[in-house]
Scaffold this motif. Structure first.
Motif, PDB file in Angstrom:
ATOM      1  N   ASP A 181       4.490   2.952 -18.647  1.00 35.72           N
ATOM      2  CA  ASP A 181       4.333   3.852 -17.504  1.00 35.72           C
ATOM      3  C   ASP A 181       3.143   3.504 -16.605  1.00 35.72           C
ATOM      4  OD1 ASP A 181       4.381   5.974 -15.781  1.00 35.72           O
ATOM      5  OD2 ASP A 181       3.904   7.496 -17.259  1.00 35.72           O
ATOM      6  N   GLY A 182       3.446   3.207 -15.339  1.00 35.03           N
ATOM      7  CA  GLY A 182       2.385   2.907 -14.381  1.00 35.03           C
ATOM      8  C   GLY A 182       1.550   4.115 -14.025  1.00 35.03           C
ATOM      9  N   GLY A 183       2.061   5.320 -14.346  1.00 37.44           N
ATOM     10  CA  GLY A 183       1.335   6.538 -14.023  1.00 37.44           C
ATOM     11  C   GLY A 183       0.068   6.736 -14.825  1.00 37.44           C
ATOM     12  N   MET A 184      -0.099   5.983 -15.895  1.00 33.71           N
ATOM     13  CA  MET A 184      -1.317   6.120 -16.688  1.00 33.71           C
ATOM     14  C   MET A 184      -2.545   5.698 -15.887  1.00 33.71           C
ATOM     15  SD  MET A 184      -0.515   7.391 -19.621  1.00 33.71           S
ATOM     16  CE  MET A 184       0.508   8.400 -18.571  1.00 33.71           C
ATOM     17  N   THR A 185      -2.367   4.765 -14.986  1.00 31.25           N
ATOM     18  CA  THR A 185      -3.499   4.287 -14.192  1.00 31.25           C
ATOM     19  C   THR A 185      -3.315   4.506 -12.686  1.00 31.25           C
ATOM     20  OG1 THR A 185      -2.502   2.071 -14.159  1.00 31.25           O
ATOM     21  CG2 THR A 185      -4.153   2.519 -15.864  1.00 31.25           C
ATOM     22  N   HIS A 186      -2.043   4.646 -12.231  1.00 32.86           N
ATOM     23  CA  HIS A 186      -1.772   4.770 -10.797  1.00 32.86           C
ATOM     24  C   HIS A 186      -0.688   5.817 -10.554  1.00 32.86           C
ATOM     25  CE1 HIS A 186      -3.722   0.837 -11.034  1.00 32.86           C
ATOM     26  NE2 HIS A 186      -3.923   0.876  -9.741  1.00 32.86           N
ATOM     27  N   ASN A 187      -0.988   7.074 -10.866  1.00 33.84           N
ATOM     28  CA  ASN A 187       0.028   8.114 -10.701  1.00 33.84           C
ATOM     29  C   ASN A 187       0.235   8.481  -9.230  1.00 33.84           C
ATOM     30  OD1 ASN A 187       1.902   9.636 -12.275  1.00 33.84           O
ATOM     31  ND2 ASN A 187       0.819  11.492 -11.692  1.00 33.84           N
ATOM     32  N   ILE A 188      -0.759   8.198  -8.394  1.00 33.56           N
ATOM     33  CA  ILE A 188      -0.586   8.307  -6.938  1.00 33.56           C
ATOM     34  C   ILE A 188      -0.960   6.939  -6.374  1.00 33.56           C
ATOM     35  CG2 ILE A 188      -1.125   9.619  -4.852  1.00 33.56           C
ATOM     36  CD1 ILE A 188      -2.342  11.774  -6.591  1.00 33.56           C
ATOM     37  N   PRO A 189       0.006   6.025  -6.260  1.00 33.81           N
ATOM     38  CA  PRO A 189      -0.327   4.624  -5.943  1.00 33.81           C
ATOM     39  C   PRO A 189      -0.732   4.384  -4.489  1.00 33.81           C
ATOM     40  CG  PRO A 189       2.046   4.897  -6.171  1.00 33.81           C
ATOM     41  CD  PRO A 189       1.428   6.215  -6.556  1.00 33.81           C
ATOM     42  N   THR A 190      -1.920   4.872  -4.165  1.00 34.59           N
ATOM     43  CA  THR A 190      -2.490   4.668  -2.835  1.00 34.59           C
ATOM     44  C   THR A 190      -3.245   3.341  -2.741  1.00 34.59           C
ATOM     45  OG1 THR A 190      -4.438   5.901  -3.560  1.00 34.59           O
ATOM     46  CG2 THR A 190      -2.741   7.139  -2.394  1.00 34.59           C
ATOM     47  N   HIS A 191      -3.661   2.821  -3.893  1.00 36.96           N
ATOM     48  CA  HIS A 191      -4.456   1.601  -3.955  1.00 36.96           C
ATOM     49  C   HIS A 191      -3.672   0.438  -3.337  1.00 36.96           C
ATOM     50  CE1 HIS A 191      -6.711  -1.556  -6.520  1.00 36.96           C
ATOM     51  NE2 HIS A 191      -7.451  -1.195  -5.504  1.00 36.96           N
ATOM     52  N   ARG A 192      -4.265  -0.266  -2.430  1.00 38.52           N
ATOM     53  CA  ARG A 192      -3.709  -1.429  -1.727  1.00 38.52           C
ATOM     54  C   ARG A 192      -2.771  -1.056  -0.579  1.00 38.52           C
ATOM     55  NH1 ARG A 192      -7.646  -4.624  -3.394  1.00 38.52           N
ATOM     56  NH2 ARG A 192      -7.492  -5.306  -5.554  1.00 38.52           N
ATOM     57  N   MET A 193      -2.468   0.231  -0.401  1.00 37.81           N
ATOM     58  CA  MET A 193      -1.590   0.637   0.701  1.00 37.81           C
ATOM     59  C   MET A 193      -2.184   0.274   2.058  1.00 37.81           C
ATOM     60  SD  MET A 193       1.311   2.249   1.536  1.00 37.81           S
ATOM     61  CE  MET A 193       1.846   3.462   0.327  1.00 37.81           C
ATOM     62  N   ASP A 194      -3.515   0.240   2.129  1.00 36.68           N
ATOM     63  CA  ASP A 194      -4.157  -0.046   3.414  1.00 36.68           C
ATOM     64  C   ASP A 194      -3.936  -1.483   3.877  1.00 36.68           C
ATOM     65  OD1 ASP A 194      -5.741  -1.304   1.556  1.00 36.68           O
ATOM     66  OD2 ASP A 194      -7.635  -0.444   2.257  1.00 36.68           O
ATOM     67  N   GLN A 195      -3.361  -2.320   3.027  1.00 37.12           N
ATOM     68  CA  GLN A 195      -3.005  -3.677   3.454  1.00 37.12           C
ATOM     69  C   GLN A 195      -1.800  -3.679   4.397  1.00 37.12           C
ATOM     70  OE1 GLN A 195      -2.622  -6.598   0.327  1.00 37.12           O
ATOM     71  NE2 GLN A 195      -4.371  -5.805  -0.815  1.00 37.12           N
TER      72      GLN A 195
END
Length: 284
Positions: A181-195
């Motif tokens: 499950d990716g939600g363990m570390t990125h449950n709201i995957p905003t990281h890298r969206m600014d690219q």
């Protein structure tokens, strides 16, 4: 006009609240990039395939009906499954839904992540490499990415909860990878969206009830541990968003029913409309 990206939360039935951001369409705010974890990944890939919000709702609402309740019998068996094989079987209803969607005429031949027309990314934990990796339609700087892989594989690999489900085994370029499950570390995957966009919106479910629990068994212990990890990770994920839409889903079961699923969608809609009532300027 600013480009806008949407990060869809994970969380089972509760994650259907992200469908409620159809309010953005009513406000003429176009989504130029989208991400999602677990159930949120289903919303992300279906949207990127070209399905309307109403069509996505119709397809995913069945999740709340078909996905089985975690019964007393399941709770009794859980410790034995954990010891013998590392967890229970992964549910197939989500990947079955996505597979059917990719095979439908409406998908227009979009079967691989790289086929999707807008930037889409789905985080998952690769426990073989001991890191978060991304299934994505576009390259992400400074991250390990898988692009030419089936869409249903991406969704499947972001869903299994550690200790509750066995990892998904996938061979990529001849090497075995195991995903959880990716939600363990990125449950709201905003990281890298600014690219990919100028303005990032994240959907965050507020669904942790305060309890005075004195006795903890293996099930509640695992659940509380996961919730603590997710809540800690969400703190830094908020920092990568220009706006967070918070949705109250505390009274909805993570494995709910059709009525509860619709409550989550309505709650997401109401929260989005309330949040944007004084922020229409981002659409200009």
């Amino acid at each position: 006009m600013k480009t806008v990206g949407l990060a869809c939360t994970g969380g089972g039935t509760k994650a259907l609240s992200s469908i409620g951001v159809k309010a953005l369409e009513e406000l003429n705010i176009k989504i130029s990039a989208i991400s999602g974890t677990s159930m949120g990944s289903c919303i992300a890939v279906l949207y990127a395939m070209g399905y309307t919000i109403d069509e996505i709702e119709e397809r995913l609402i069945e999740y709340a009906v078909e996905f089985p309740k975690y019964t007393v019998k399941d709770k009794i068996k859980a410790p034995f499954k954990l010891i013998v094989r590392g967890g229970g079987k992964n549910p197939t209803v989500i990947t079955k839904t996505i597979k059917e969607a990719t095979e439908a005429t409406e998908a227009k031949g979009k079967k691989l992540m790289s086929d999707l027309d807008i930037p889409v990314f789905i985080p998952t934990m690769d426990i073989t490499e001991k890191r978060t990796v991304y299934y994505t339609s576009r390259p992400i700087k400074n991250e390990k990415c898988y692009m030419n892989r089936p869409i249903e594989e991406a969704v499947k690999n972001t869903c299994p909860l550690p200790l509750m489900s066995v990892p998904n085994d996938v061979y990529i370029d001849g090497k075995l990878h195991q995903f959880l499950d990716g939600g363990m570390t990125h449950n709201i995957p905003t990281h890298r969206m600014d690219q990919f966009v100028d303005y990032v919106i994240g959907v965050e479910n507020i669904y942790h009830k305060k309890t005075n629990q004195k006795k903890v068994n293996i099930i509640t212990g695992i659940r509380n541990t996961f919730q603590s990890m997710r809540r800690s990770a969400i703190i830094w994920q908020r920092e990568f968003a220009d706006l967070i839409i918070q949705v109250d889903c505390k009274d909805v079961d993570i494995v709910g029913n059709k009525e509860e699923a619709r409550k989550c969608i309505e709650a997401g809609y109401d929260s989005a409309m309330a949040t944007f009532s004084d922020r229409l300027k981002i659409a200009k």
